[in-house]
Enzyme design. Structure first.
Site, mmCIF file in Angstrom:
data_model
loop_
_atom_site.group_PDB
_atom_site.id
_atom_site.type_symbol
_atom_site.label_atom_id
_atom_site.label_comp_id
_atom_site.label_asym_id
_atom_site.label_seq_id
_atom_site.Cartn_x
_atom_site.Cartn_y
_atom_site.Cartn_z
ATOM 1 N N THR A 133 7.116 4.428 6.931
ATOM 2 C CA THR A 133 7.285 3.211 6.126
ATOM 3 C C THR A 133 8.477 3.274 5.186
ATOM 4 O O THR A 133 8.848 4.351 4.697
ATOM 5 C CB THR A 133 6.002 2.984 5.288
ATOM 6 O OG1 THR A 133 6.295 2.060 4.240
ATOM 7 C CG2 THR A 133 5.484 4.260 4.639
ATOM 8 N N GLU A 135 8.288 2.440 2.278
ATOM 9 C CA GLU A 135 7.773 2.891 0.981
ATOM 10 C C GLU A 135 8.194 4.339 0.690
ATOM 11 O O GLU A 135 8.177 4.766 -0.461
ATOM 12 C CB GLU A 135 6.247 2.787 0.948
ATOM 13 C CG GLU A 135 5.722 1.383 0.766
ATOM 14 C CD GLU A 135 6.082 0.784 -0.582
ATOM 15 O OE1 GLU A 135 5.644 1.316 -1.597
ATOM 16 O OE2 GLU A 135 6.819 -0.213 -0.609
ATOM 17 N N TYR A 157 -0.048 6.189 -1.672
ATOM 18 C CA TYR A 157 0.152 5.787 -0.268
ATOM 19 C C TYR A 157 1.451 6.380 0.261
ATOM 20 O O TYR A 157 1.482 7.005 1.331
ATOM 21 C CB TYR A 157 0.192 4.254 -0.179
ATOM 22 C CG TYR A 157 0.730 3.715 1.136
ATOM 23 C CD1 TYR A 157 -0.063 3.695 2.288
ATOM 24 C CD2 TYR A 157 2.034 3.221 1.233
ATOM 25 C CE1 TYR A 157 0.430 3.200 3.497
ATOM 26 C CE2 TYR A 157 2.537 2.726 2.433
ATOM 27 C CZ TYR A 157 1.729 2.724 3.559
ATOM 28 O OH TYR A 157 2.223 2.238 4.754
ATOM 29 N N LYS A 161 2.135 9.158 3.165
ATOM 30 C CA LYS A 161 2.974 8.855 4.331
ATOM 31 C C LYS A 161 4.172 9.814 4.418
ATOM 32 O O LYS A 161 4.717 10.030 5.489
ATOM 33 C CB LYS A 161 3.455 7.403 4.270
ATOM 34 C CG LYS A 161 2.358 6.382 4.597
ATOM 35 C CD LYS A 161 2.131 6.271 6.107
ATOM 36 C CE LYS A 161 1.182 5.150 6.456
ATOM 37 N NZ LYS A 161 1.012 4.962 7.904
#
Ligand code: NDP
Ligand code: GDR
Length: 357
Positions: A133, A135, A157, A161
């Protein structure tokens, strides 16, 4: 020979689009779904064919990213040529409330999948796609963000990841596995989860148009995201696994927009121009014509640490995979608003016919 794919997170937005794509390419598709107390397979119901009645290429299996024995058994039984690991606790804000679970499902869950492949000695048979991601980029280091941009995660999160990204790289390097990361920037569509900001906005716009909601409360209106259409992005996932070797790719549109711009475009779809006044927590959005307050800020939706700006550079994917996004931003917003209006209208008819109103 028919190719076999295993998709974790098949009941999610991307899982459903991907299952549809792979079935259209002639794959046998196996999806992993979680047991829930109510139906959670709405996004894939249209793909399901009762195996008692006719032959099917789509199969669902119960499973959970936190249960290694289950994952090993599923991989052993389905013998997939390709695994798409899409299952995750995918909500950034929720990850601040459930950090340990998020790490378990998103980080260790990925390790469980990779270890299962190794335990079953399927390293040379099975290709592995990891749903990484944008992110990961978190606090801005460089724009636009590309494969070589340093990571700086800003949420539990993203930290989970980050582990998943590197463990996939490590298994590629250590065991010669065909493991790849798709570093995907935000991608949306009419079936996007209702609590992500785009869908929250388009549902509210539809509800306001049909007189079912008065006001929309949002958090940070200044956040900038590179928003594409999920349909385009699952095509990219598939292309990543068709390469001769595993690698990591950014999939993005190369454009960025604020949450505020998304709101404005969505309201434009129902003929309302938004005028803003105030700043920060006191900012409000009004209908330019009637002066009615339609949008307010609720700090409850702020995150303890925010990702301010995402804009991806998809050059590598374009050059190596021949991938580009095909849905312009205004078209994405329009499709989502129209779909939510239709959905509310259908629900209203259903309720009327069943005595609800
Ligand atoms: P969704 O939240 O829509 O779907 C997530 C899926 O994972 C659902 O099927 C969910 O099941 C399942 N899941 C969650 N926890 C578990 C668990 N413990 N065990 C088994 N399954 C579980 O996400 P998206 O489809 O939007 O995203 C797919 C993947 O891509 C995710 O990993 C996400 O983090 C990542 N990603 C998404 C981006 C986006 O913009 N959409 C961008 C970049 C990465 P259930 O339906 O039961 O909740
Ligand atoms: P994001 O998506 O965190 O980018 O993660 P989300 O839509 O939740 O937030 C985008 C931006 O909007 C701001 N925002 C709000 N967000 C939500 N959810 N609700 C609000 O009311 C609101 N108001 C403002 C947020 O602060 C944020 O800046 C998504 C997920 O799909 C991840 O799984 C994926 O990895 C990334 O995209 C890429």
């Amino acid at each position: 020979m028919t190719k076999r794919a295993l998709i974790t997170g098949v009941t999610g937005q991307d899982g459903a689009y991907l299952a549809e794509l792979l079935l259209s390419k002639g794959y046998e598709v196996h999806g992993v779904k979680r047991r829930a107390s109510s139906f959670n397979s709405q996004r894939v119901d249209h793909l399901y064919v009762d195996p008692h009645e006719s032959s099917t290429s789509f199969f669902m299996h119960y499973g959970d990213m936190t249960d290694s024995t289950n994952l090993i058994r599923l991989i052993q039984e389905t013998q997939p040529d390709e695994i798409y690991n899409l299952a995750a606790q995918s909500h950034v804000k929720v990850s601040f409330e459930t950090p340990e679970y998020t790490a378990n499902a998103d980080a260790i869950g990925t390790l469980r999948m990779l270890e299962a492949i190794r335990i079953l000695k399927m390293e040379t048979k099975t290709r592995f796609y990891q749903a990484s991601t944008s992110e990961l980029y978190g606090l801005v280091q460089e724009v636009p963000q590309k494969e070589t941009t340093p990571f700086y995660p800003r949420s539990p999160y993203a930290a989970a990841k980050l582990y998943a990204f590197w463990i996939a790289v490590n298994y590629r390097e250590a065991y010669g596995m065909h493991a790849s990361n798709g570093i995907l920037f935000n991608h949306e569509g009419p079936t996007r989860g209702e609590t992500f900001v785009t869908r929250k906005i388009t549902r509210a716009v539809a509800a306001i148009k049909l007189g079912r909601q008065n006001k929309l409360f949002l958090g940070n209106l200044d956040a900038k995201r590179d928003w594409g259409h999920a349909r385009d992005y699952v095509e990219g996932m598939w292309r990543i696994l068709q390469q001769d070797t595993g690698d990591d790719y950014v999939l993005a549109t190369g454009e960025t927009h604020t949450v505020r711009e998304f709101v404005e475009l969505a309201f434009q779809e129902i003929g309302i121009t938004i005028e803003w006044s105030g700043t920060g927590e006191c900012e409000v959005g009004r209908c330019a014509e009637t002066g009615r307050d339609l949008i307010a800020v609720d700090p409850r939706y702020y995150r303890p640490t925010e990702v301010d700006l995402l804009i991806g550079d998809p050059s590598k994917a374009r050059e190596k995979l021949g991938w580009t996004h095909s849905t312009p931003f205004p078209e994405l917003v329009r499709e989502m608003v129209r779909s939510d209006i239709e959905l509310i209208e259908v629900e209203a008819v259903y309720r009327r016919n069943h005595g609800g109103e």
